[in-house]
Write an enzyme that holds these catalytic residues in place. Structure first.
Site, PDB file in Angstrom:
ATOM      1  N   SER A 234       0.798   7.025   5.815  1.00  0.00           N
ATOM      2  CA  SER A 234       1.937   7.455   6.639  1.00  0.00           C
ATOM      3  C   SER A 234       3.249   6.828   6.171  1.00  0.00           C
ATOM      4  O   SER A 234       4.317   7.392   6.395  1.00  0.00           O
ATOM      5  CB  SER A 234       1.689   7.127   8.111  1.00  0.00           C
ATOM      6  OG  SER A 234       1.396   5.758   8.277  1.00  0.00           O
TER       7      SER A 234
ATOM      8  N   HIS B  15       2.282  -2.377   4.679  1.00  0.00           N
ATOM      9  CA  HIS B  15       3.024  -1.616   5.692  1.00  0.00           C
ATOM     10  C   HIS B  15       2.280  -0.343   6.081  1.00  0.00           C
ATOM     11  O   HIS B  15       2.319   0.075   7.230  1.00  0.00           O
ATOM     12  CB  HIS B  15       4.433  -1.280   5.189  1.00  0.00           C
ATOM     13  CG  HIS B  15       5.386  -2.425   5.287  1.00  0.00           C
ATOM     14  ND1 HIS B  15       6.737  -2.280   5.442  1.00  0.00           N
ATOM     15  CD2 HIS B  15       5.168  -3.768   5.267  1.00  0.00           C
ATOM     16  CE1 HIS B  15       7.321  -3.478   5.522  1.00  0.00           C
ATOM     17  NE2 HIS B  15       6.392  -4.390   5.391  1.00  0.00           N
TER      18      HIS B  15
ATOM     19  N   ARG C 268       3.334  -4.698  -0.977  1.00  0.00           N
ATOM     20  CA  ARG C 268       3.873  -4.687   0.384  1.00  0.00           C
ATOM     21  C   ARG C 268       3.751  -3.303   1.024  1.00  0.00           C
ATOM     22  O   ARG C 268       3.525  -3.173   2.231  1.00  0.00           O
ATOM     23  CB  ARG C 268       5.336  -5.120   0.320  1.00  0.00           C
ATOM     24  CG  ARG C 268       5.975  -5.312   1.659  1.00  0.00           C
ATOM     25  CD  ARG C 268       7.324  -6.017   1.498  1.00  0.00           C
ATOM     26  NE  ARG C 268       7.961  -6.152   2.792  1.00  0.00           N
ATOM     27  CZ  ARG C 268       9.187  -5.708   3.058  1.00  0.00           C
ATOM     28  NH1 ARG C 268       9.904  -5.130   2.129  1.00  0.00           N
ATOM     29  NH2 ARG C 268       9.682  -5.865   4.265  1.00  0.00           N
TER      30      ARG C 268
ATOM     31  N   HIS D 206       3.101 -13.394  -0.360  1.00  0.00           N
ATOM     32  CA  HIS D 206       4.477 -13.853  -0.577  1.00  0.00           C
ATOM     33  C   HIS D 206       4.595 -14.814  -1.751  1.00  0.00           C
ATOM     34  O   HIS D 206       5.609 -15.475  -1.910  1.00  0.00           O
ATOM     35  CB  HIS D 206       5.032 -14.473   0.709  1.00  0.00           C
ATOM     36  CG  HIS D 206       5.287 -13.469   1.790  1.00  0.00           C
ATOM     37  ND1 HIS D 206       5.583 -13.804   3.088  1.00  0.00           N
ATOM     38  CD2 HIS D 206       5.286 -12.102   1.757  1.00  0.00           C
ATOM     39  CE1 HIS D 206       5.760 -12.696   3.809  1.00  0.00           C
ATOM     40  NE2 HIS D 206       5.568 -11.651   3.031  1.00  0.00           N
ATOM     41  N   THR D 207       3.573 -14.895  -2.564  1.00  0.00           N
ATOM     42  CA  THR D 207       3.672 -15.639  -3.821  1.00  0.00           C
ATOM     43  C   THR D 207       4.468 -14.860  -4.849  1.00  0.00           C
ATOM     44  O   THR D 207       4.793 -15.370  -5.927  1.00  0.00           O
ATOM     45  CB  THR D 207       2.262 -15.970  -4.377  1.00  0.00           C
ATOM     46  OG1 THR D 207       2.416 -16.666  -5.607  1.00  0.00           O
ATOM     47  CG2 THR D 207       1.455 -14.707  -4.657  1.00  0.00           C
TER      48      THR D 207
ATOM     49  N   ASP E 261      -3.298   5.221   6.134  1.00  0.00           N
ATOM     50  CA  ASP E 261      -3.407   6.681   6.085  1.00  0.00           C
ATOM     51  C   ASP E 261      -2.270   7.315   5.304  1.00  0.00           C
ATOM     52  O   ASP E 261      -2.017   8.516   5.432  1.00  0.00           O
ATOM     53  CB  ASP E 261      -3.435   7.255   7.511  1.00  0.00           C
ATOM     54  CG  ASP E 261      -2.094   7.081   8.213  1.00  0.00           C
ATOM     55  OD1 ASP E 261      -1.266   6.255   7.743  1.00  0.00           O
ATOM     56  OD2 ASP E 261      -1.851   7.772   9.213  1.00  0.00           O
TER      57      ASP E 261
ATOM     58  N   ASN F  46      11.278  -1.710   6.489  1.00  0.00           N
ATOM     59  CA  ASN F  46      11.008  -1.285   5.104  1.00  0.00           C
ATOM     60  C   ASN F  46      12.240  -1.409   4.229  1.00  0.00           C
ATOM     61  O   ASN F  46      12.238  -0.976   3.078  1.00  0.00           O
ATOM     62  CB  ASN F  46      10.498   0.145   5.073  1.00  0.00           C
ATOM     63  CG  ASN F  46      11.621   1.110   5.300  1.00  0.00           C
ATOM     64  OD1 ASN F  46      12.706   0.917   4.766  1.00  0.00           O
ATOM     65  ND2 ASN F  46      11.365   2.116   6.077  1.00  0.00           N
TER      66      ASN F  46
ATOM     67  N   SER G  81       8.010 -19.412  -9.258  1.00  0.00           N
ATOM     68  CA  SER G  81       6.983 -18.548  -9.844  1.00  0.00           C
ATOM     69  C   SER G  81       6.865 -17.231  -9.087  1.00  0.00           C
ATOM     70  O   SER G  81       5.784 -16.743  -8.852  1.00  0.00           O
ATOM     71  CB  SER G  81       5.624 -19.264  -9.888  1.00  0.00           C
ATOM     72  OG  SER G  81       5.084 -19.370  -8.588  1.00  0.00           O
TER      73      SER G  81
ATOM     74  N   GLY H 151      -2.827   2.643  10.704  1.00  0.00           N
ATOM     75  CA  GLY H 151      -3.947   2.504   9.766  1.00  0.00           C
ATOM     76  C   GLY H 151      -3.554   2.929   8.362  1.00  0.00           C
ATOM     77  O   GLY H 151      -2.483   3.500   8.141  1.00  0.00           O
TER      78      GLY H 151
HETATM   79  C1  HEM Z   1       2.428 -12.124   8.102  1.00  0.00           C
HETATM   80  C2  HEM Z   1       3.366 -11.257   8.419  1.00  0.00           C
HETATM   81  C3  HEM Z   1       4.395 -10.809   7.427  1.00  0.00           C
HETATM   82  C4  HEM Z   1       5.734 -10.761   7.645  1.00  0.00           C
HETATM   83  C5  HEM Z   1       6.452 -11.152   8.928  1.00  0.00           C
HETATM   84  C6  HEM Z   1       6.343 -10.297   6.428  1.00  0.00           C
HETATM   85  C7  HEM Z   1       7.698 -10.102   6.250  1.00  0.00           C
HETATM   86  C8  HEM Z   1       8.301  -9.878   5.034  1.00  0.00           C
HETATM   87  C9  HEM Z   1       9.717  -9.844   4.832  1.00  0.00           C
HETATM   88  C10 HEM Z   1      10.780  -9.996   5.928  1.00  0.00           C
HETATM   89  C11 HEM Z   1       9.943  -9.681   3.509  1.00  0.00           C
HETATM   90  C12 HEM Z   1      11.282  -9.630   2.800  1.00  0.00           C
HETATM   91  C13 HEM Z   1      11.880  -8.266   2.899  1.00  0.00           C
HETATM   92  C14 HEM Z   1      13.292  -8.283   2.397  1.00  0.00           C
HETATM   93  O1  HEM Z   1      14.070  -9.112   2.848  1.00  0.00           O
HETATM   94  O2  HEM Z   1      13.609  -7.449   1.557  1.00  0.00           O
HETATM   95  C15 HEM Z   1       8.660  -9.582   2.872  1.00  0.00           C
HETATM   96  C16 HEM Z   1       8.461  -9.398   1.540  1.00  0.00           C
HETATM   97  C17 HEM Z   1       7.232  -9.233   0.959  1.00  0.00           C
HETATM   98  N1  HEM Z   1       6.029  -9.168   1.615  1.00  0.00           N
HETATM   99 FE1  HEM Z   1       5.689  -9.665   3.544  1.00  0.00          FE
HETATM  100  N2  HEM Z   1       5.372 -10.077   5.500  1.00  0.00           N
HETATM  101  C18 HEM Z   1       4.162 -10.362   6.059  1.00  0.00           C
HETATM  102  C19 HEM Z   1       2.927 -10.215   5.476  1.00  0.00           C
HETATM  103  C20 HEM Z   1       2.736  -9.691   4.210  1.00  0.00           C
HETATM  104  C21 HEM Z   1       1.454  -9.288   3.690  1.00  0.00           C
HETATM  105  C22 HEM Z   1       0.151  -9.292   4.455  1.00  0.00           C
HETATM  106  C23 HEM Z   1       1.673  -8.879   2.404  1.00  0.00           C
HETATM  107  C24 HEM Z   1       0.697  -8.358   1.397  1.00  0.00           C
HETATM  108  C25 HEM Z   1      -0.541  -8.743   1.314  1.00  0.00           C
HETATM  109  C26 HEM Z   1       3.091  -9.045   2.141  1.00  0.00           C
HETATM  110  C27 HEM Z   1       3.700  -8.804   0.937  1.00  0.00           C
HETATM  111  C28 HEM Z   1       5.051  -8.961   0.692  1.00  0.00           C
HETATM  112  C29 HEM Z   1       5.633  -8.918  -0.644  1.00  0.00           C
HETATM  113  C30 HEM Z   1       4.874  -8.777  -1.941  1.00  0.00           C
HETATM  114  C31 HEM Z   1       7.020  -9.073  -0.473  1.00  0.00           C
HETATM  115  C32 HEM Z   1       8.098  -9.054  -1.576  1.00  0.00           C
HETATM  116  C33 HEM Z   1       8.612  -7.642  -1.704  1.00  0.00           C
HETATM  117  C34 HEM Z   1       9.519  -7.370  -2.885  1.00  0.00           C
HETATM  118  O3  HEM Z   1       9.676  -8.196  -3.782  1.00  0.00           O
HETATM  119  O4  HEM Z   1      10.086  -6.266  -2.913  1.00  0.00           O
HETATM  120  N3  HEM Z   1       3.698  -9.508   3.268  1.00  0.00           N
HETATM  121  N4  HEM Z   1       7.672  -9.708   3.830  1.00  0.00           N
HETATM  122  C1  LIG Z   2      13.063   4.206   1.268  1.00  0.00           C
HETATM  123  C2  LIG Z   2      13.750   4.370   2.567  1.00  0.00           C
HETATM  124  O1  LIG Z   2      13.677   5.410   3.196  1.00  0.00           O
HETATM  125  N1  LIG Z   2      14.399   3.294   3.005  1.00  0.00           N
HETATM  126  C3  LIG Z   2      15.063   3.269   4.293  1.00  0.00           C
HETATM  127  C4  LIG Z   2      14.665   2.011   5.049  1.00  0.00           C
HETATM  128  O2  LIG Z   2      15.442   1.907   6.243  1.00  0.00           O
HETATM  129  C5  LIG Z   2      16.853   1.953   6.098  1.00  0.00           C
HETATM  130  C6  LIG Z   2      17.553   1.865   7.435  1.00  0.00           C
HETATM  131  O3  LIG Z   2      16.870   1.172   8.411  1.00  0.00           O
HETATM  132  C7  LIG Z   2      17.277   3.248   5.423  1.00  0.00           C
HETATM  133  O4  LIG Z   2      18.701   3.260   5.229  1.00  0.00           O
HETATM  134  C8  LIG Z   2      16.587   3.385   4.095  1.00  0.00           C
HETATM  135  O5  LIG Z   2      16.890   4.618   3.518  1.00  0.00           O
END
Ligand code: HEM
Ligand SMILES: CC(=O)N[C@H]1CO[C@H](CO)[C@@H](O)[C@@H]1O
Ligand SMILES: *[C@@H]1O[C@H](CO)[C@@H](O)[C@H](O)[C@H]1NC(C)=O
Ligand SMILES: *[C@@H]1O[C@H](CO)[C@@H](O)[C@H](O)[C@H]1NC(C)=O
Ligand SMILES: *[C@@H]1O[C@H](CO)[C@@H](O)[C@H](O)[C@H]1NC(C)=O
Length: 328
Positions: free
Chosen positions: A79, A69, A65, A195-196, A77, A97, A250, A75
């Protein structure tokens, strides 16, 4: 028969895409960019990452993820890795984030690389390599990552808010957000397959469960049984820091289960469910679900290479940071 035909069409498109990428070396990046300056860069990165993932596999989704981001904001980079400065709050501190973890893993890879080849390998490339290897280490596909990215010097929280797709986005907005980065509708549905793996916080779905249109209702596009199960885990007014699996059953392995869940109206986020609202994304979701992900592994690699070349700095642009959280 119809299905077979569809599969063979998709498959031949995939081959074409690969050929295309091979010839063009997207955006000035190239395979083995460090072969002269730091020949073992990729092996070194892999070895350091392996130490962390073998101890804590839940870092893998977060690292995937993180690359996403990074690429969507200014891009690819690096950042996303920069810390805030006196003048600016960095991307890291922006709301989306919320749950990014694993910055220490990137730092560890970087410091090992600095020992072996000081000032050579960019933080942006480390993110791209780590995302690939993290996916592979938890059972996913692998792909060749073109390298040669340089690191940017700017990171601003509001950029992240503006440029990352919102978890409440509908299909029109998602397509627009991806297209703004030069990514296609197919890339959207393929990369959403990320999101798998991993988890989401209750705060990312509480509106779907409890206040979908502002009238205390539940998102009707959510399978009712799944909605009840989610409500058990994410209580109304409960702890928003509780988490649920992105791909129930899974969430630890990189497989095609995501598409089966989305097809059954069990996509966790609104943006997952939205993939059923467009004919092209819906067809892909259904195809991967029926064929048990026949082309998903290859498609994912191809789309990751595309995402990894969004807005990259190359040549003399940017710099090679010494520490990933700070500009030189
Ligand atoms: C299509 C638009 C996308 C949206 C709106 C989106 C949004 C989100 C959100 C809201 C979460 C949960 C964050 C949380 O509640 O802590 C998440 C998790 C995640 N996203 Fe996305 N995402 C998108 C695309 C992607 C893409 C393109 C990837 C990678 C190729 C990705 C990889 C992941 C992964 C792996 C997680 C799980 C993170 C973890 O377990 O810490 N996402 N995403
Ligand atoms: C790793 C990191 O800096 N996480 C930040 C993500 O954003 C929240 C607030 O929006 C911060 O509290 C976290 O420190
Ligand atoms: C950089 O930011 C991270 C995450 O926000 C924080 O944990 C770390 O302490 C910061 N590093 C320095 C040296 O300020
Ligand atoms: C998607 O969201 C945008 C902006 O909120 C809105 O203008 C548009 O009507 C929505 N489209 C669909 C298909 O719901
Ligand atoms: C539901 O949404 C409405 C409108 O956005 C808001 O005024 C209300 O406070 C929300 N209710 C809850 C319980 O969050």
């Amino acid at each position: 028969m119809a299905m077979e035909k569809l599969i063979s069409v998709l498959f031949s498109k995939f081959i074409l895409l690969l050929l295309f990428l091979d010839v063009t070396n997207a955006c000035g990046l190239q395979l083995g960019f460090y072969s002269g300056t730091c020949p073992n860069a990729e092996q070194i990165a892999y070895a350091v990452l392996y130490k962390y993932i073998s101890r804590d596999p839940t870092l893998a989704p977060s690292l995937l993820r993180m690359h996403f981001h990074d690429c969507f904001v200014r891009g690819c980079d690096g950042s996303v890795l920069l810390n805030s400065t006196q003048g600016y709050k960095a991307e890291k501190e922006a709301f989306p984030n919320l749950s990014l973890r694993g910055f220490h893993v990137i730092d560890a890879v970087k410091s090992e690389l600095e020992k072996k080849c000081p000032g050579v390998v960019s933080c942006a490339d480390i993110l791209a390599l780590v995302a690939r290897d993290a996916v592979f280490m938890i059972g996913g596909p692998s792909w060749d990552v073109p390298t040669g990215r340089r690191d940017g010097r700017v990171s601003i929280d509001t950029d992240a808010l503006e440029q990352l797709p919102s978890f409440t986005a509908n299909i029109t907005e998602l397509i627009k957000d991806f297209s703004a980065k030069g990514l296609s509708v197919k890339d959207l549905v393929v990369l959403s397959g990320g999101h798998t793996i991993g988890i989401g916080h209750c705060s990312s779905i509480s509106d779907r469960l409890y206040n979908f249109t502002g009238k205390g209702d539940t998102d009707p596009s959510l399978d009712p049984k799944y909605a009840s199960a989610l409500k058990e885990k994410c209580k109304l007014g409960g702890d928003n820091l509780k988490t649920v699996e992105m791909d129930p059953g899974s969430f630890r392995t990189f497989d095609e289960g995501y598409y089966s869940n989305v097809a059954k109206r069990r996509g966790l986020l609104r943006s997952d469910a939205a993939l059923l609202d467009d004919v092209q994304t819906r067809t892909y979701v259904q195809l991967q679900s029926v064929t048990h992900g026949w082309t998903f592994a290859q498609d994912f690699g191809a789309s990751m290479i595309k995402m990894g070349s969004v807005g990259v700095l190359t040549g003399n642009q940017g710099e090679i940071r010494k520490r990933c959280a700070f500009v030189n």
